[in-house]
Design a protein around this motif. Structure first.
Motif, PDB file in Angstrom:
ATOM      1  N   LYS A   3      -1.043   4.605   2.587  1.00  0.00           N
ATOM      2  CA  LYS A   3      -0.671   5.960   2.975  1.00  0.00           C
ATOM      3  C   LYS A   3       0.630   6.382   2.290  1.00  0.00           C
ATOM      4  O   LYS A   3       1.509   5.568   2.045  1.00  0.00           O
ATOM      5  N   GLN A   4       0.730   7.658   1.978  1.00  0.00           N
ATOM      6  CA  GLN A   4       1.989   8.226   1.493  1.00  0.00           C
ATOM      7  C   GLN A   4       2.798   8.602   2.728  1.00  0.00           C
ATOM      8  O   GLN A   4       2.939   9.760   3.086  1.00  0.00           O
ATOM      9  N   SER A 132       4.437   1.497   2.477  1.00  0.00           N
ATOM     10  CA  SER A 132       5.313   0.761   1.547  1.00  0.00           C
ATOM     11  C   SER A 132       6.786   0.946   1.901  1.00  0.00           C
ATOM     12  O   SER A 132       7.630   0.141   1.504  1.00  0.00           O
ATOM     13  N   MET A 265      10.523   8.722  -0.737  1.00  0.00           N
ATOM     14  CA  MET A 265       9.064   8.726  -0.729  1.00  0.00           C
ATOM     15  C   MET A 265       8.522   9.689  -1.785  1.00  0.00           C
ATOM     16  O   MET A 265       7.525   9.411  -2.458  1.00  0.00           O
ATOM     17  N   LYS A 266       9.213  10.824  -1.959  1.00  0.00           N
ATOM     18  CA  LYS A 266       8.805  11.838  -2.933  1.00  0.00           C
ATOM     19  C   LYS A 266       9.291  11.513  -4.351  1.00  0.00           C
ATOM     20  O   LYS A 266       9.010  12.257  -5.286  1.00  0.00           O
ATOM     21  N   GLN A 267      10.046  10.406  -4.479  1.00  0.00           N
ATOM     22  CA  GLN A 267      10.576   9.955  -5.771  1.00  0.00           C
ATOM     23  C   GLN A 267      11.440  11.033  -6.431  1.00  0.00           C
ATOM     24  O   GLN A 267      11.366  11.279  -7.630  1.00  0.00           O
TER      25      GLN A 267
END
Length: 311
Positions: A3-4, A132, A265-267
């Motif tokens: 999952k993101q 992650s 998370m969005k880098q």
């Protein structure tokens, strides 16, 4: 497929009883002007902010079965994946009184046995393939060994997970030995750990760089109204928020952690992450309760954040 999203672990959740009054008179009857009782704990607060930002988030920890319903309802209302376990007893209640400053009375945590701990560890194991990025935040109840965070962080590291760690005192000192990916002490907590008074950005950067040499990738230091310092092996960024009307500082640090987790998370770039996370935290102190109540306000404040890169 992973999952993101983000998973949070709150080992010592609490119901926060918050109150506001003009000033505290010791030894006298103090009449609270405004009060609320809400589910909290650092990881719970992070989960609420992430959910408000439409991030898939799972929250776990251990609750007392006598008052777990408030947390279950919170998760349902905020669309948080509820992975909490229950043990006999009551989740603690912490008292936070806001006058000129916030005075906190934190009570002992829930007592539970090895069977409940094993259930929690099984829950974490089940969630490992799905997430992650993990946020581990808050204190430890007295029934757990002081190095329990070391165990959990080491386990997540071994599975290639990135851990954002926010604690204090002995649990913080023990937890950072496992080399979490990112740590978020405030200036006072970092000073306590280092045994030094760290008031200047330069002194904080020096200690942060020592932690990075030991294997931690990111050190983010919150300094209240003085802003945020983010140190890596090669860069150091400082964010200075504008002055805002402070109503309550409860949850401001947790909101900052949520904003950082969101950006990672969005880098996004460090500047993008710091700008939004600092704006979120600045908005948090202007309200009672934790969460993103007005994202337009966050956007407005983000444009007023001053970002400086240190060489």
């Amino acid at each position: 497929m992973m999952k993101q999203g983000i998973a949070t672990i709150t080992m010592n959740p609490a119901l926060d009883l918050t109150g506001q009054l003009s000033s505290v008179q010791l030894g006298e009857v103090n009449c609270i002007r405004e009060a609320s009782l809400r589910p909290a704990g650092k990881g719970v607060n992070v989960s609420c902010v992430l959910a408000d930002m439409k991030v898939p988030v799972a929250a776990t920890g251990i609750l007392g079965d006598e008052n777990a319903q408030a947390f279950n309802t919170l998760c349902a209302n905020r669309t948080i994946q509820d992975e909490f376990l229950v043990a006999p007893g009551s989740t603690r209640i912490n008292v936070k009184i806001s006058a000129d400053q916030v005075t906190e009375f934190n009570f002992p945590g829930l007592e539970f046995n090895q069977s409940v701990i094993s259930q929690l560890e099984s829950t974490i194991e089940r969630l490992l393939p799905d997430f992650s990025l993990w946020v581990m935040a808050g204190s430890l109840p007295a029934c757990l060994p002081r190095d329990y965070y070391f165990k959990l962080i080491s386990h997540l590291n071994a599975h290639g997970k990135k851990v954002l760690f926010d604690s204090s005192g002995v649990p913080f000192a023990e937890g950072i030995k496992a080399k979490p990916w990112l740590i978020k002490p405030n200036a006072s907590e970092l000073s306590d750990w280092a045994g030094l008074t760290l008031e200047s950005p330069e002194s904080q950067m020096k200690v942060a760089r020592e932690l990075i040499q030991d294997g931690i990738t990111h050190v983010v230091i919150s300094n209240g109204a003085q802003g945020v310092l983010w140190v890596t092996a090669t860069e150091c960024w400082q964010a200075q928020p504008p002055k805002v009307e402070v109503i309550s500082t409860v949850g401001a640090g947790d909101t900052l952690v949520a904003g950082i987790a969101y950006g990672l998370m969005k880098q996004e770039t460090p500047e993008q992450i710091l700008r939004r996370a600092t704006a979120l935290s600045a908005c948090a102190v202007t309200q009672v309760g934790v969460g993103v109540k007005d994202y337009q306000q966050v956007e407005q404040i983000s444009h007023l954040i001053q970002i400086k890169q240190h060489i």
